[in-house]
Design a protein around this motif. Structure first.
Motif, mmCIF file in Angstrom:
data_model
loop_
_atom_site.group_PDB
_atom_site.id
_atom_site.type_symbol
_atom_site.label_atom_id
_atom_site.label_comp_id
_atom_site.label_asym_id
_atom_site.label_seq_id
_atom_site.Cartn_x
_atom_site.Cartn_y
_atom_site.Cartn_z
ATOM 1 N N LEU A 147 -2.375 -7.184 11.533
ATOM 2 C CA LEU A 147 -2.084 -5.824 11.976
ATOM 3 C C LEU A 147 -0.653 -5.421 11.631
ATOM 4 O O LEU A 147 -0.393 -4.258 11.287
ATOM 5 N N ASN A 148 0.271 -6.358 11.724
ATOM 6 C CA ASN A 148 1.664 -6.053 11.389
ATOM 7 C C ASN A 148 1.843 -5.811 9.893
ATOM 8 O O ASN A 148 2.615 -4.947 9.475
ATOM 9 N N LEU A 149 1.119 -6.579 9.070
ATOM 10 C CA LEU A 149 1.198 -6.361 7.627
ATOM 11 C C LEU A 149 0.592 -5.006 7.265
ATOM 12 O O LEU A 149 1.132 -4.284 6.417
ATOM 13 N N ILE A 150 -0.519 -4.663 7.908
ATOM 14 C CA ILE A 150 -1.134 -3.361 7.666
ATOM 15 C C ILE A 150 -0.189 -2.247 8.100
ATOM 16 O O ILE A 150 -0.050 -1.221 7.423
ATOM 17 N N GLY A 151 0.496 -2.446 9.215
ATOM 18 C CA GLY A 151 1.457 -1.458 9.687
ATOM 19 C C GLY A 151 2.605 -1.250 8.716
ATOM 20 O O GLY A 151 3.138 -0.140 8.593
ATOM 21 N N TYR A 152 2.970 -2.333 8.022
ATOM 22 C CA TYR A 152 4.024 -2.230 7.004
ATOM 23 C C TYR A 152 3.518 -1.487 5.764
ATOM 24 O O TYR A 152 4.210 -0.627 5.203
ATOM 25 N N ILE A 153 2.288 -1.802 5.354
ATOM 26 C CA ILE A 153 1.729 -1.218 4.137
ATOM 27 C C ILE A 153 1.278 0.228 4.354
ATOM 28 O O ILE A 153 1.501 1.104 3.516
ATOM 29 N N ALA A 154 0.622 0.473 5.479
ATOM 30 C CA ALA A 154 0.055 1.797 5.758
ATOM 31 C C ALA A 154 0.318 2.158 7.220
ATOM 32 O O ALA A 154 -0.561 1.994 8.074
ATOM 33 N N ALA A 166 -11.048 -4.386 6.477
ATOM 34 C CA ALA A 166 -11.583 -5.147 5.347
ATOM 35 C C ALA A 166 -12.278 -4.211 4.365
ATOM 36 O O ALA A 166 -12.130 -4.350 3.141
ATOM 37 N N ARG A 167 -13.014 -3.244 4.895
ATOM 38 C CA ARG A 167 -13.704 -2.284 4.025
ATOM 39 C C ARG A 167 -12.684 -1.404 3.292
ATOM 40 O O ARG A 167 -12.793 -1.173 2.092
ATOM 41 N N ASP A 168 -11.673 -0.927 4.017
ATOM 42 C CA ASP A 168 -10.673 -0.037 3.412
ATOM 43 C C ASP A 168 -9.851 -0.736 2.336
ATOM 44 O O ASP A 168 -9.449 -0.107 1.350
#
Length: 215
Positions: A147-154, A166-168
């Motif tokens: 979740l933290n990596l996703i928060g950094y990326i998007a 996973a789908r996105d």
């Protein structure tokens, strides 16, 4: 004066003193997930399944995956059986939590940089309280949350659903609400996130810790 209470520490089996300059693509990670009888981990709820898999060189090592049901020594609520498909009959002769946790730490085998999970705080707490019931203390192992990596990326993402992410991000989706299924889904998602982060200049263990731990 009274002596300090003695604490018995349970080993995390992670790599120690890993240089922050270590390149991400040389690291090993242990991705894991748990299923439990409910969400009140500090009191009555227990682990009923544990699954894990290794990532090495930014690739999922599928043959390293392991799964075990866990005997919670209590009844599994009907709604949890409906969600996970795990019934009392399946866990009746399963290993206890300590045996399952030892398998997890054996997979780390002092080579993994850290544990990885999707909303990993829940899974870490599940293990923490299983150990605490046996008077053991898990001394804050390093852990990275996807979740933290996703928060950094998007940063605009505001949901926690693993399957949606996973789908996105175009990664594999395994059986949901299964510890091994969610661990495998998380592992492939994590690898994709690592590649994206690497392309954005996150190249070292120190860089990854900075965004992965949510600092």
């Amino acid at each position: 004066m009274f002596p300090f209470a003695r604490k018995d520490y349970f080993p995390s089996n992670l790599a120690e003193n890993l240089p922050l300059s270590t390149p991400i693509d040389t690291l090993q990670f242990t991705v894991f997930d748990t299923e439990t009888t409910g969400f009140n981990l500090a009191k009555e709820d227990r682990i009923i399944e544990l699954g894990a898999v290794t990532i090495k060189g930014m690739e999922v090592i599928e043959h390293s995956a392991f799964q075990t049901y866990v005997n919670p020594n209590r009844q599994i609520p009907r709604e949890i059986t409906e969600l996970t498909g795990i019934a009392n009959e399946q866990v009746a002769i399963a290993p206890d939590a300590m045996q399952a946790i030892r398998r997890l730490t054996s997979l780390a085998d002092k080579k993994s940089a850290c544990y990885v999970g999707h909303y990993i705080a829940f899974d870490m707490h599940a293990i923490k309280y299983e150990l605490k019931r046996r008077n053991l203390h898990w001394k804050a192992p390093k852990a990275i949350d996807t979740l933290n990596l996703i928060g950094y990326i998007a940063p605009s993402y505001d949901m926690r659903d693993l399957e949606k992410y996973a789908r996105d991000f175009g990664t594999r989706i395994y059986q949901r609400h299964s510890a091994i299924g969610d661990a495998m889904t998380t592992a492939f998602l994590f690898v994709e996130l690592l590649h994206i982060c690497h392309d954005r200049g996150i190249r070292t263990w120190g860089d990854l810790l900075r965004i992965g731990e949510g600092a």
